[in-house]
Design a protein around this motif. Structure first.
Motif, PDB file in Angstrom:
ATOM      1  N   GLU A   9       1.229   2.694   8.938  1.00 18.70           N
ATOM      2  CA  GLU A   9       1.886   2.019  10.052  1.00 18.70           C
ATOM      3  C   GLU A   9       3.256   1.495   9.621  1.00 18.70           C
ATOM      4  O   GLU A   9       4.214   1.537  10.399  1.00 18.70           O
ATOM      5  N   TYR A  10       3.338   1.033   8.380  1.00 16.38           N
ATOM      6  CA  TYR A  10       4.622   0.549   7.859  1.00 16.38           C
ATOM      7  C   TYR A  10       5.624   1.701   7.766  1.00 16.38           C
ATOM      8  O   TYR A  10       6.779   1.564   8.180  1.00 16.38           O
ATOM      9  N   LEU A  11       5.177   2.837   7.237  1.00 15.08           N
ATOM     10  CA  LEU A  11       6.062   3.999   7.147  1.00 15.08           C
ATOM     11  C   LEU A  11       6.511   4.439   8.533  1.00 15.08           C
ATOM     12  O   LEU A  11       7.697   4.682   8.772  1.00 15.08           O
ATOM     13  N   HIS A  12       5.558   4.551   9.454  1.00 17.68           N
ATOM     14  CA  HIS A  12       5.882   5.014  10.805  1.00 17.68           C
ATOM     15  C   HIS A  12       6.814   4.044  11.525  1.00 17.68           C
ATOM     16  O   HIS A  12       7.681   4.468  12.291  1.00 17.68           O
ATOM     17  N   SER A  13       6.646   2.758  11.282  1.00 13.33           N
ATOM     18  CA  SER A  13       7.525   1.768  11.923  1.00 13.33           C
ATOM     19  C   SER A  13       8.953   1.876  11.402  1.00 13.33           C
ATOM     20  O   SER A  13       9.887   1.409  12.054  1.00 13.33           O
ATOM     21  N   ASN A  14       9.088   2.489  10.232  1.00 13.89           N
ATOM     22  CA  ASN A  14      10.420   2.728   9.662  1.00 13.89           C
ATOM     23  C   ASN A  14      10.846   4.184   9.838  1.00 13.89           C
ATOM     24  O   ASN A  14      11.747   4.665   9.128  1.00 13.89           O
ATOM     25  N   ASP A  15      10.180   4.865  10.794  1.00 16.87           N
ATOM     26  CA  ASP A  15      10.504   6.264  11.120  1.00 16.87           C
ATOM     27  C   ASP A  15      10.382   7.192   9.922  1.00 16.87           C
ATOM     28  O   ASP A  15      11.177   8.121   9.738  1.00 16.87           O
ATOM     29  N   VAL A  16       9.384   6.943   9.090  1.00 19.59           N
ATOM     30  CA  VAL A  16       9.104   7.810   7.943  1.00 19.59           C
ATOM     31  C   VAL A  16       7.733   8.444   8.155  1.00 19.59           C
ATOM     32  O   VAL A  16       6.753   7.745   8.440  1.00 19.59           O
ATOM     33  N   VAL A  17       7.668   9.756   8.034  1.00 22.04           N
ATOM     34  CA  VAL A  17       6.416  10.496   8.165  1.00 22.04           C
ATOM     35  C   VAL A  17       5.998  10.971   6.779  1.00 22.04           C
ATOM     36  O   VAL A  17       6.825  11.465   6.011  1.00 22.04           O
ATOM     37  N   HIS A  18       4.732  10.799   6.456  1.00 22.08           N
ATOM     38  CA  HIS A  18       4.274  11.204   5.125  1.00 22.08           C
ATOM     39  C   HIS A  18       4.346  12.716   4.963  1.00 22.08           C
ATOM     40  O   HIS A  18       4.816  13.223   3.955  1.00 22.08           O
ATOM     41  N   LYS A  19       3.796  13.436   5.915  1.00 20.62           N
ATOM     42  CA  LYS A  19       3.821  14.904   5.997  1.00 20.62           C
ATOM     43  C   LYS A  19       2.729  15.597   5.195  1.00 20.62           C
ATOM     44  O   LYS A  19       2.461  16.786   5.421  1.00 20.62           O
ATOM     45  N   ASP A  20       2.106  14.926   4.238  1.00 21.72           N
ATOM     46  CA  ASP A  20       1.066  15.595   3.455  1.00 21.72           C
ATOM     47  C   ASP A  20       0.077  14.579   2.882  1.00 21.72           C
ATOM     48  O   ASP A  20      -0.135  14.500   1.677  1.00 21.72           O
ATOM     49  N   LEU A  21      -0.526  13.796   3.755  1.00 23.99           N
ATOM     50  CA  LEU A  21      -1.474  12.775   3.324  1.00 23.99           C
ATOM     51  C   LEU A  21      -2.803  13.428   2.957  1.00 23.99           C
ATOM     52  O   LEU A  21      -3.445  14.065   3.775  1.00 23.99           O
ATOM     53  N   ARG A  22      -3.224  13.247   1.723  1.00 19.36           N
ATOM     54  CA  ARG A  22      -4.501  13.773   1.241  1.00 19.36           C
ATOM     55  C   ARG A  22      -4.915  12.998   0.002  1.00 19.36           C
ATOM     56  O   ARG A  22      -4.175  12.155  -0.501  1.00 19.36           O
ATOM     57  N   ALA A  23      -6.106  13.310  -0.515  1.00 16.25           N
ATOM     58  CA  ALA A  23      -6.690  12.497  -1.590  1.00 16.25           C
ATOM     59  C   ALA A  23      -5.830  12.473  -2.842  1.00 16.25           C
ATOM     60  O   ALA A  23      -5.738  11.442  -3.520  1.00 16.25           O
TER      61      ALA A  23
ATOM     62  N   VAL B 199      -5.577   0.740  -2.701  1.00 12.35           N
ATOM     63  CA  VAL B 199      -4.999   2.077  -2.617  1.00 12.35           C
ATOM     64  C   VAL B 199      -3.518   2.006  -2.263  1.00 12.35           C
ATOM     65  O   VAL B 199      -3.071   1.079  -1.583  1.00 12.35           O
ATOM     66  N   LYS B 200      -2.789   2.993  -2.772  1.00  9.63           N
ATOM     67  CA  LYS B 200      -1.365   3.111  -2.490  1.00  9.63           C
ATOM     68  C   LYS B 200      -1.036   4.559  -2.156  1.00  9.63           C
ATOM     69  O   LYS B 200      -1.475   5.479  -2.855  1.00  9.63           O
ATOM     70  N   VAL B 201      -0.271   4.747  -1.100  1.00 10.64           N
ATOM     71  CA  VAL B 201       0.153   6.069  -0.665  1.00 10.64           C
ATOM     72  C   VAL B 201       1.363   6.492  -1.491  1.00 10.64           C
ATOM     73  O   VAL B 201       2.298   5.715  -1.692  1.00 10.64           O
TER      74      VAL B 201
ATOM     75  N   ASN C 143       0.807  -1.220   0.000  1.00  8.95           N
ATOM     76  CA  ASN C 143       0.000   0.000   0.000  1.00  8.95           C
ATOM     77  C   ASN C 143       0.839   1.268   0.000  1.00  8.95           C
ATOM     78  O   ASN C 143       0.337   2.344   0.344  1.00  8.95           O
ATOM     79  N   VAL C 144       2.097   1.142  -0.395  1.00 14.72           N
ATOM     80  CA  VAL C 144       3.005   2.293  -0.471  1.00 14.72           C
ATOM     81  C   VAL C 144       3.718   2.253  -1.818  1.00 14.72           C
ATOM     82  O   VAL C 144       4.289   1.218  -2.196  1.00 14.72           O
TER      83      VAL C 144
ATOM     84  N   HIS D 118       4.922   2.708 -10.990  1.00 17.63           N
ATOM     85  CA  HIS D 118       3.763   3.156 -11.750  1.00 17.63           C
ATOM     86  C   HIS D 118       2.531   2.365 -11.319  1.00 17.63           C
ATOM     87  O   HIS D 118       2.593   1.142 -11.134  1.00 17.63           O
ATOM     88  N   VAL D 119       1.413   3.057 -11.150  1.00 16.03           N
ATOM     89  CA  VAL D 119       0.150   2.415 -10.805  1.00 16.03           C
ATOM     90  C   VAL D 119      -0.865   2.727 -11.889  1.00 16.03           C
ATOM     91  O   VAL D 119      -1.070   3.896 -12.241  1.00 16.03           O
TER      92      VAL D 119
END
Length: 344
Positions: free
Chosen positions: A102-116, A127-129, A45-46, A69-70
């Motif tokens: 949760e996967y990103l956060h567990s690897n100490d990565v913050v998205h910072k701008d999650l939106r549609a 879905v993929k972030v 999902n990333v 590519h998706v």
């Protein structure tokens, strides 16, 4: 990404402008170092990052990012085409988004701008972030006054307080609310519509509470009932122990349901030999499960002799227990009652 000098600066830069540009170059090099850790990430999902390349020209710095590519569209495009997304579909999206977060956060990565616009949905509805971490960092560099302003916009007003992992959760709540209503929420505190299902409303409250200490983490939200609804235990699956050892019998008769005979409660407690010597099975035929009480099931039966139908409460219980003695005494007493408005 094209970070282009402002045209008004001309071909010759002042020492102050050169200093700002050198500072931005160092920031971009820092982003490149961060990117080297992001390429190691892999989750269904990333969106995966593969490579980053810097190219410096006379009037600009070009940053190329190669990513997965998706074959799909962003949730923004999906929403504009299909309208507000139903809750059952949001439940699936939320579970996948949380899994990626949760996967990103567990690897100490913050998205910072999650939106549609930063979430892609493929032809299968998965879905993929995307645009996590590095994109916001490059966008912040673009805001320096030595560059022409980028057309890429990042929201600075989505979170009233500090960012970080809990900031991602806040943005997730706003995203899901946006998808369910079809319009963005810009007021604080966030108002959650009352017509949403109770578990979804509670989930959103855990995401958008203003106190970040009370806001749940992605890991906690994955265990929320909205993501993992507790399956309603069927009448046949419940056991006498579910009553918590209470000393009473309660009959609950929901909407009638026809149960195959082999699945009726009696099938689980008696062998064929016991059936042969049971007055119950000799004289009655089980027709339908009517409900479930604190100790057992209520079954509609038909008497093979007179053809009349009766309601029988089957209670699997140890004859030596105090519950059996108490129930037997109560039934003996109640059997003496007779009134036109009371079931005998």
């Amino acid at each position: 990404w094209v970070l282009q000098w402002q045209k008004k600066m001309g071909p010759f830069l002042t020492s102050q402008e050169k200093e700002k540009i050198d500072k931005c170059k160092k920031q971009i090099q820092g982003a490149e170092t961060e990117f080297s850790s992001l390429v190691k990430l892999s989750h269904p999902n990333v969106i995966r990052y593969f490579a980053m390349n810097l190219k410096e020209q006379d009037d600009s710095i070009i940053v190329d990012i190669l990513s997965e590519h998706v074959n799909g569209v962003s949730l923004t495009a999906h929403l504009s085409h299909s309208g507000p997304i139903p809750v059952h579909q949001l439940r699936r999206y939320a579970a996948q988004l949380l899994s990626g977060l949760e996967y990103l956060h567990s690897n100490d990565v913050v998205h910072k701008d999650l939106r549609a616009s930063n979430v892609l949905v493929d032809a299968d509805g998965n879905v993929k972030v995307t645009d996590y971490s590095i994109s916001k960092r490059l966008a912040d560099i673009c805001k320096e006054d030595v560059f022409e302003q980028s057309r890429v916009s990042f929201s600075d007003s989505a979170l009233p307080y500090k960012t970080g992992k809990k900031g991602d959760v806040w943005c997730l709540g706003l995203l899901l609310l946006f998808l369910s209503q079809g319009q963005e929420c810009g007021a604080y505190p966030v108002t959650i519509p009352h017509d949403l299902p109770a578990d979804f409303r509670d989930f959103l409250k855990k995401c958008v509470c203003l106190d970040d200490k009370e806001r749940w983490s992605a890991q906690q939200l994955l265990k929320h009932s909205f993501i993992n609804p507790q399956p309603k235990m069927s009448l046949l699956e419940q056991s006498p122990e579910d009553s918590g050892g209470q000393d009473y019998v309660e009959t609950v008769i929901p909407r009638k349901q026809v149960i195959p005979r082999k699945q009726l409660p009696s099938a689980a407690f008696f062998t064929e030999t016991q059936r042969q010597f049971s007055r119950y099975f000799i004289e009655f035929e089980e027709l339908q499960l009517l409900g479930k009480g604190a100790f057992g099931a209520v079954i509609k039966v038909q008497n093979k002799l007179d053809g009349c139908c009766y309601a029988v409460k089957r209670i699997p219980i140890n004859p030596a227990s105090r519950h059996f003695r108490r129930i037997k005494g109560e039934v003996t007493l109640l059997s003496r009652l007779h009134h036109e408005n009371i079931v005998r």
